[in-house]
Motif scaffolding. Sequence first.
Motif, mmCIF file in Angstrom:
data_model
loop_
_atom_site.group_PDB
_atom_site.id
_atom_site.type_symbol
_atom_site.label_atom_id
_atom_site.label_comp_id
_atom_site.label_asym_id
_atom_site.label_seq_id
_atom_site.Cartn_x
_atom_site.Cartn_y
_atom_site.Cartn_z
ATOM 1 N N VAL A 469 44.003 36.803 36.572
ATOM 2 C CA VAL A 469 43.709 35.616 37.373
ATOM 3 C C VAL A 469 43.936 34.332 36.569
ATOM 4 O O VAL A 469 44.460 33.340 37.100
ATOM 5 C CB VAL A 469 42.268 35.674 37.913
ATOM 6 C CG1 VAL A 469 41.895 34.362 38.587
ATOM 7 C CG2 VAL A 469 42.115 36.826 38.890
ATOM 8 N N HIS A 470 43.579 34.327 35.295
ATOM 9 C CA HIS A 470 43.714 33.097 34.508
ATOM 10 C C HIS A 470 45.177 32.721 34.267
ATOM 11 O O HIS A 470 45.462 31.590 33.843
ATOM 12 C CB HIS A 470 42.964 33.227 33.171
ATOM 13 C CG HIS A 470 43.610 34.161 32.191
ATOM 14 N ND1 HIS A 470 43.318 35.517 32.161
ATOM 15 C CD2 HIS A 470 44.542 33.957 31.226
ATOM 16 C CE1 HIS A 470 44.019 36.095 31.207
ATOM 17 N NE2 HIS A 470 44.778 35.175 30.627
ATOM 18 N N ILE A 472 47.453 33.047 36.796
ATOM 19 C CA ILE A 472 48.004 32.656 38.097
ATOM 20 C C ILE A 472 47.828 31.152 38.223
ATOM 21 O O ILE A 472 46.831 30.655 38.783
ATOM 22 C CB ILE A 472 47.304 33.403 39.249
ATOM 23 C CG1 ILE A 472 47.335 34.917 39.014
ATOM 24 C CG2 ILE A 472 47.989 33.072 40.574
ATOM 25 C CD1 ILE A 472 46.605 35.719 40.083
ATOM 26 N N GLY A 497 47.960 42.588 42.144
ATOM 27 C CA GLY A 497 46.606 42.066 42.045
ATOM 28 C C GLY A 497 45.765 42.449 43.253
ATOM 29 O O GLY A 497 46.296 42.687 44.339
ATOM 30 N N PHE A 499 42.963 41.371 45.973
ATOM 31 C CA PHE A 499 42.440 40.153 46.591
ATOM 32 C C PHE A 499 41.741 40.489 47.900
ATOM 33 O O PHE A 499 41.958 41.549 48.489
ATOM 34 C CB PHE A 499 43.557 39.147 46.886
ATOM 35 C CG PHE A 499 44.292 38.659 45.680
ATOM 36 C CD1 PHE A 499 43.820 37.573 44.956
ATOM 37 C CD2 PHE A 499 45.479 39.279 45.264
ATOM 38 C CE1 PHE A 499 44.514 37.105 43.848
ATOM 39 C CE2 PHE A 499 46.168 38.822 44.155
ATOM 40 C CZ PHE A 499 45.680 37.740 43.444
ATOM 41 N N ARG A 517 41.135 35.356 47.912
ATOM 42 C CA ARG A 517 40.154 35.222 46.835
ATOM 43 C C ARG A 517 40.256 36.455 45.947
ATOM 44 O O ARG A 517 40.344 37.581 46.437
ATOM 45 C CB ARG A 517 38.738 35.085 47.394
ATOM 46 C CG ARG A 517 37.668 34.890 46.310
ATOM 47 C CD ARG A 517 36.280 34.765 46.899
ATOM 48 N NE ARG A 517 36.109 33.539 47.645
ATOM 49 C CZ ARG A 517 35.795 32.362 47.103
ATOM 50 N NH1 ARG A 517 35.626 32.271 45.787
ATOM 51 N NH2 ARG A 517 35.636 31.293 47.859
ATOM 52 N N ASP A 518 40.280 36.233 44.628
ATOM 53 C CA ASP A 518 40.364 37.379 43.728
ATOM 54 C C ASP A 518 39.098 38.210 43.828
ATOM 55 O O ASP A 518 38.042 37.725 44.269
ATOM 56 C CB ASP A 518 40.626 36.923 42.290
ATOM 57 C CG ASP A 518 39.384 36.328 41.663
ATOM 58 O OD1 ASP A 518 38.694 37.048 40.942
ATOM 59 O OD2 ASP A 518 39.110 35.131 41.928
ATOM 60 N N GLU A 520 36.964 39.252 41.814
ATOM 61 C CA GLU A 520 35.778 38.808 41.071
ATOM 62 C C GLU A 520 35.145 37.574 41.705
ATOM 63 O O GLU A 520 34.089 37.124 41.265
ATOM 64 C CB GLU A 520 36.158 38.509 39.613
ATOM 65 C CG GLU A 520 36.784 39.686 38.884
ATOM 66 C CD GLU A 520 35.870 40.895 38.862
ATOM 67 O OE1 GLU A 520 34.649 40.686 38.673
ATOM 68 O OE2 GLU A 520 36.363 42.021 39.021
ATOM 69 N N GLU A 522 36.281 34.528 41.630
ATOM 70 C CA GLU A 522 36.378 33.341 40.790
ATOM 71 C C GLU A 522 37.240 32.245 41.407
ATOM 72 O O GLU A 522 36.925 31.061 41.324
ATOM 73 C CB GLU A 522 36.935 33.718 39.415
ATOM 74 C CG GLU A 522 36.048 34.657 38.610
ATOM 75 C CD GLU A 522 36.662 35.000 37.271
ATOM 76 O OE1 GLU A 522 37.764 34.483 36.965
ATOM 77 O OE2 GLU A 522 36.055 35.784 36.523
ATOM 78 N N LYS A 523 38.357 32.630 41.999
ATOM 79 C CA LYS A 523 39.320 31.634 42.459
ATOM 80 C C LYS A 523 39.843 31.981 43.845
ATOM 81 O O LYS A 523 39.931 33.151 44.228
ATOM 82 C CB LYS A 523 40.510 31.538 41.496
ATOM 83 C CG LYS A 523 40.231 30.836 40.191
ATOM 84 C CD LYS A 523 41.528 30.661 39.400
ATOM 85 C CE LYS A 523 41.302 29.893 38.111
ATOM 86 N NZ LYS A 523 42.590 29.705 37.375
#
Length: 581
Positions: A469-470, A472, A497, A499, A517-518, A520, A522-523
């Motif tokens: 994710v970090h 992307i 990934g 989602f 949304r991922d 986890e 987070e984003k």
Amino acid sequence: MRQPVTLVRSKPPDALTGWPGIPVLLERIYRSRGVRDPGELDLSLEGLCEPSGMPGLDVAVDLLLENTDQSILVVGDYDTDGATATALAILGLRALGWTRVDYLIPNRFTHGYGLSRALIEEILPRKPDLILTVDQGTTSHEGIQYARHAGIKVLVTDHHLPGAICPPANALVNPNLPGSVFRAQTLAGVGVLFYLLIALRARMRAQNCLPTEAPSLASWLDLVALGTIADLVPLDRNNRILVAQGLRRIRQGACRPGLQALIEVSHKSAMAITEEDLAFSVAPRLNAAGRLEDMRLGVACLLADDPETARQSAQALDQINQRRRSVQEDVEVDALEQVVQNMLPGTSELACVLFDRDWHLGILGLIASRIKERVHRPVFVLACSPAGELKGSARSILGVHIRDVLVTLDARYPRVLKQFGGHAMAAGLTLCEGVSIEEFRVCLEEVIEPYRAVCDMGQHIHTDGVLPVHEITLDTATAIAQGGPWGSGFPKPLFEGSFRIERIASRSERHCRVVLRDQEGEKCFQAYGFSASARACEAGKSGYFLFLPVVNRYGGREMLELQVMDQFGADEITCIERAKF
């Protein structure tokens, strides 16, 4: 029900050395595509392979120089590669001093493929001294022999694989001839013609007979890029140089008026043109002329010198392409109904054979490609020609060389195929008179039986693995966009990934915009998908996605988006790793 899907992940190198100026993620992607050294990423013209070693090149240059004041007829092909090669031949020869140069494109429906006898009969009243073929001719034995007997010299430039015997041309330029030591054997037809012009210009300079006003051949790299991308030839380094340099000229506003007009009717920006724009927006408008009408319309557009004439030609091509889409949609509906009937549970057909006597011959290859993506088996789509012949197109899958399959079929059942040709992934064919579709299907199933394991293994999708994710980010999307050109043999990155679809912003039959949304939490990411991926969108649904980070430019701003290529349930996929694509 969906076929089994296997994700084939590119295995990261044991150690990344840190190429200067190259993001680590891009280095990993490049290495998985066979790039061994950062020097291979230099796409300047100085990196092009030298013409030496191209079979037949010296003989072809001799032949042209012996016919400087003679009439030359350029005979092309009815696809974008053939159209761009034809336009390049006309522009190049005229700029180098040839004044009696004209062109002719075979009609798909009346002449068929190549330098056929029927085409030569139409050419004879024009009384050319020399026929120059582009993007075809390597297998046109009968037509070339007929032309030679009529006193016409023939120079063939082509890139298609030859048969056991070469045609009786005066000169044959083809990087794939037996014994070739030329290092760039994946050239498209327009690329082969470009190399002929390079060799011709160099000889004329050496002999002090080059016109003082002769332009640089780089002036026409926009045409070379378009033809190379459209023909789906592998983008090895040499082809990547040709495409990169052509894209550069287009972005600088230095392309042909006809190409500029085609970009405009495609609603694209020349300053921001990409290889995908050429492949999926510009090329289809040219190809439509060859599929439904006459590719001379496409060549005329590319040759137009003034913007207004070019604009009118491009608009006419755009209208033909709209009609092509309508015809294709109708045929695709019919074809899918046949697929449902032919691929019912309990059937074991290794190849999908579809037929309707009224389907339009010009779009059979497109239909075969679309169906192949659904059934993941070799697909043959046939229809009836105006002359009553059963003609068709085939598209194959990795591991099933479709031309070899037809060679075997022809050897085992010599009265089934009247003619055929092609390569590993695509072919065209005509059945002998009196042979039914069912007879052909039975014979095909027998000869394709050795490929059963490949046909039954389901869809294999090559990916670059999971993108954390970090990573992307807009920077990642920008690096990928600038890291091309991407294409056949050098595919654009594809990541995996998990989602959750947070919400659906908009949806149509072929397009869907969502917020992902991922897992986890987070984003969130703006995302969009087409066709099957669009239809599968459902708010609140979690899944496994294949995607690409892209840059969305709108209103002077740049934003990150995810282009969704496919999505699955967790139980629909298996994963394996391989070192390279």
